[in-house]
Design an enzyme around this catalytic site. Structure first.
Site, PDB file in Angstrom:
ATOM      1  N   SER A 150     -27.115  18.922  35.265  1.00  0.00           N
ATOM      2  CA  SER A 150     -28.435  18.399  35.614  1.00  0.00           C
ATOM      3  C   SER A 150     -28.344  16.901  35.840  1.00  0.00           C
ATOM      4  O   SER A 150     -27.481  16.224  35.267  1.00  0.00           O
ATOM      5  CB  SER A 150     -29.426  18.680  34.475  1.00  0.00           C
ATOM      6  N   TYR A 165     -30.903  17.770  25.727  1.00  0.00           N
ATOM      7  CA  TYR A 165     -30.571  18.374  27.019  1.00  0.00           C
ATOM      8  C   TYR A 165     -29.601  17.495  27.792  1.00  0.00           C
ATOM      9  O   TYR A 165     -28.654  17.996  28.407  1.00  0.00           O
ATOM     10  CB  TYR A 165     -31.861  18.577  27.820  1.00  0.00           C
TER      11      TYR A 165
END
Length: 200
Positions: A150, A165
């Site tokens: 990501s 994350y």
């Protein structure tokens, strides 16, 4: 042909994780691979993935499609999924590690349990799938893996996903780099992409 000179089998399978959400990236990756002639094993913890496998089978009747419930963070569940793939589908030459979970909790509010869960799915799950996939691809002498990280791995988190994350998706990049270094000799490439927000 692979770097080892081995051709891709005419009948080949791609495994795609993260195929439970109807609007998620995983389902689109699986469908695109099917359009390219791959048999597909679509995996997800969500039982809805079984229905997605049936959709693919109806859409691509000349190919073998399976929707398999699997917790990629659990070794036994991963082993069971791969046992079924081995038994029911042609040789695996493709793996897309799409599955992941986000986390909106900032550092000062993070619990160990929450951090471990995010790392387990994103990092450990990717490692377990790479490990199992590599063992099959080495036997065939050719393979392609793509890890989905990501943009958060680079910017540290945005308005929703934050530090856990970002850390987990940074680990996914490291797994791709390490995998590329270790598996290239077997004709297996490992790459990584880092999407930003997806409009679904």
């Amino acid at each position: 042909m692979s770097e080892t000179g081995n051709p891709f089998p005419s009948e080949r399978t791609a495994v795609v994780t993260g195929c439970g959400a109807p609007s998620g990236i995983g389902r689109q990756v699986a469908r695109r691979l099917a359009q390219s002639g791959y048999n597909v094993a679509a995996l997800d913890l969500n039982p809805a993935v079984e229905g997605f496998g049936q959709e693919l089978a109806a859409e691509f009747p000349t190919l073998a499609m399976r929707g398999i419930v699997c917790d990629i963070a659990d070794q036994a569940s991963v082993n069971a999924a791969w046992a079924r793939i081995d038994a029911e589908l042609p040789p695996v030459t493709g793996l897309a590690n799409v599955a992941g979970i986000a986390c909106p909790t900032p550092l000062l509010e993070m619990t160990v349990e929450e951090f471990d869960k995010v790392m387990a799915v994103n990092a450990r799950g990717t490692m377990l799938m790479m490990q199992s996939g590599a063992r099959r691809m080495i036997e065939t002498g050719v393979g392609r893996m793509v890890n989905f990280s990501s943009i958060t791995a680079y910017d540290g988190g945005g308005t929703f996903s934050k530090i856990a994350y970002a850390a987990a998706k940074s680990a996914v990049i490291g797994l791709a780099r390490g995998g590329a270094r270790e598996l290239g000799q077997y004709g297996i490439t490992v790459n990584c992409i880092c999407p930003g927000p997806i409009d679904t």
